[in-house]
Design a protein around this motif. Structure first.
Motif, PDB file in Angstrom:
ATOM      1  N   ALA A  15      -2.642  29.894  32.549  1.00  0.00           N
ATOM      2  CA  ALA A  15      -2.033  28.835  32.555  1.00  0.00           C
ATOM      3  C   ALA A  15      -0.842  29.402  31.901  1.00  0.00           C
ATOM      4  CB  ALA A  15      -2.130  29.336  30.284  1.00  0.00           C
ATOM      5  N   SER A  16      -0.486  30.134  32.564  1.00  0.00           N
ATOM      6  CA  SER A  16       1.035  30.497  32.974  1.00  0.00           C
ATOM      7  C   SER A  16       1.408  30.997  34.090  1.00  0.00           C
ATOM      8  CB  SER A  16       1.638  31.910  31.137  1.00  0.00           C
ATOM      9  OG  SER A  16       0.837  32.301  32.379  1.00  0.00           O
ATOM     10  N   ARG A  19      -0.346  29.072  37.229  1.00  0.00           N
ATOM     11  CA  ARG A  19      -0.621  28.118  36.836  1.00  0.00           C
ATOM     12  C   ARG A  19      -1.213  27.381  37.929  1.00  0.00           C
ATOM     13  NH1 ARG A  19       3.652  26.599  34.061  1.00  0.00           N
ATOM     14  NH2 ARG A  19       2.637  27.524  31.942  1.00  0.00           N
ATOM     15  N   SER A  24      -8.258  23.664  36.816  1.00  0.00           N
ATOM     16  CA  SER A  24      -8.022  23.356  35.426  1.00  0.00           C
ATOM     17  C   SER A  24      -8.854  22.764  34.973  1.00  0.00           C
ATOM     18  CB  SER A  24      -6.986  23.440  35.221  1.00  0.00           C
ATOM     19  OG  SER A  24      -6.245  24.367  35.234  1.00  0.00           O
TER      20      SER A  24
END
Length: 226
Positions: A15-16, A19, A24
């Motif tokens: 998610a960081s 990414r 997803s």
């Protein structure tokens, strides 16, 4: 970022920092299979459709910390609890780092050969896209290496810390560990890592060299029926 992100490190990384690599779907994400076998979820109670979008029939993904609640058509298996260890302060450098070299694309074949021998389960053809890797050569052969894998704001996971059997006992892993941990501290990242309790030699290496046990973290296998 709070240290609590380390309780769900795969999701936090996808998610960081990673990414751009993430595949997803509605609260779940995974690395491409050629990069790493890992999948993370934001919440255990996510929709089954999200998992089915990411895990093809017959495929297996690995989760760390938080695992999804699954129903029919899935096998969720607790493999073990890993030791999650953290290094909160820089380490004393054991020796000059002049012979530590960065392992870029030109040395990829050397990295894949070493990991296939001593670290075969988690290193894939594109794993080196996750971070930086460094090594020590002896007699023209890659004797030992260490690298970076998952990462999020304020934290970097060290991984693939391994030594060729022909070069054990020479302090290479200890030097690479200190070099990479200190380099991350200098960049503003706290190093952490995961190691099996069934590898006491590695656990002892990390404990002797500035790492401490943060927690035992569950390691899961998630398989979709084929």
């Amino acid at each position: 970022m709070s240290e609590g992100v380390l309780d769900n490190p795969i999701w936090a990384s996808l998610a960081s920092r990673h990414r751009a690599l993430a595949q997803s779907a509605a609260g779940a994400a995974r690395y491409p299979a050629q990069v790493a076998p890992f999948l993370g979820v934001a919440d255990a109670q996510l929709a089954d459709e999200a998992l089915r979008a990411l895990v093809p029939p017959g495929d297996t993904a690995l989760a760390l910390g938080l695992a999804p609640a699954v129903g029919a058509g899935w096998e969720l298996r607790h493999l073990t609890d890993l030791a999650q260890m953290i290094c909160r302060a820089p380490l004393p450098a054991p020796a000059p780092a002049a012979d530590i070299v960065e392992l870029g694309a030109a040395r990829r074949d050397d990295v894949l050969a070493l990991t296939a021998l001593v670290y075969p389960h988690y290193f894939r053809p594109r794993t080196m896209e996750l971070g930086r890797y460094f090594g020590i050569y002896e007699d023209g052969r890659l004797a030992a290496m260490a690298g970076e894998r998952m990462g999020m704001d304020g934290y970097t996971e060290l991984s693939a810390i391994c030594t060729h059997p022909d070069f054990l006992g020479r302090g290479h892993a200890r030097r690479l560990l200190a070099f990479l941990a200190n380099d991350n501290h200098a960049r503003g990242f706290v190093p952490f890592l995961h190691v099996s309790h069934e590898n006491p030699r590695a656990v002892e290496l990390y404990l002797r060299n500035g790492f401490e046990l943060r927690r035992d973290i569950p390691f899961w296998s998630l398989r979709r029926a084929g």
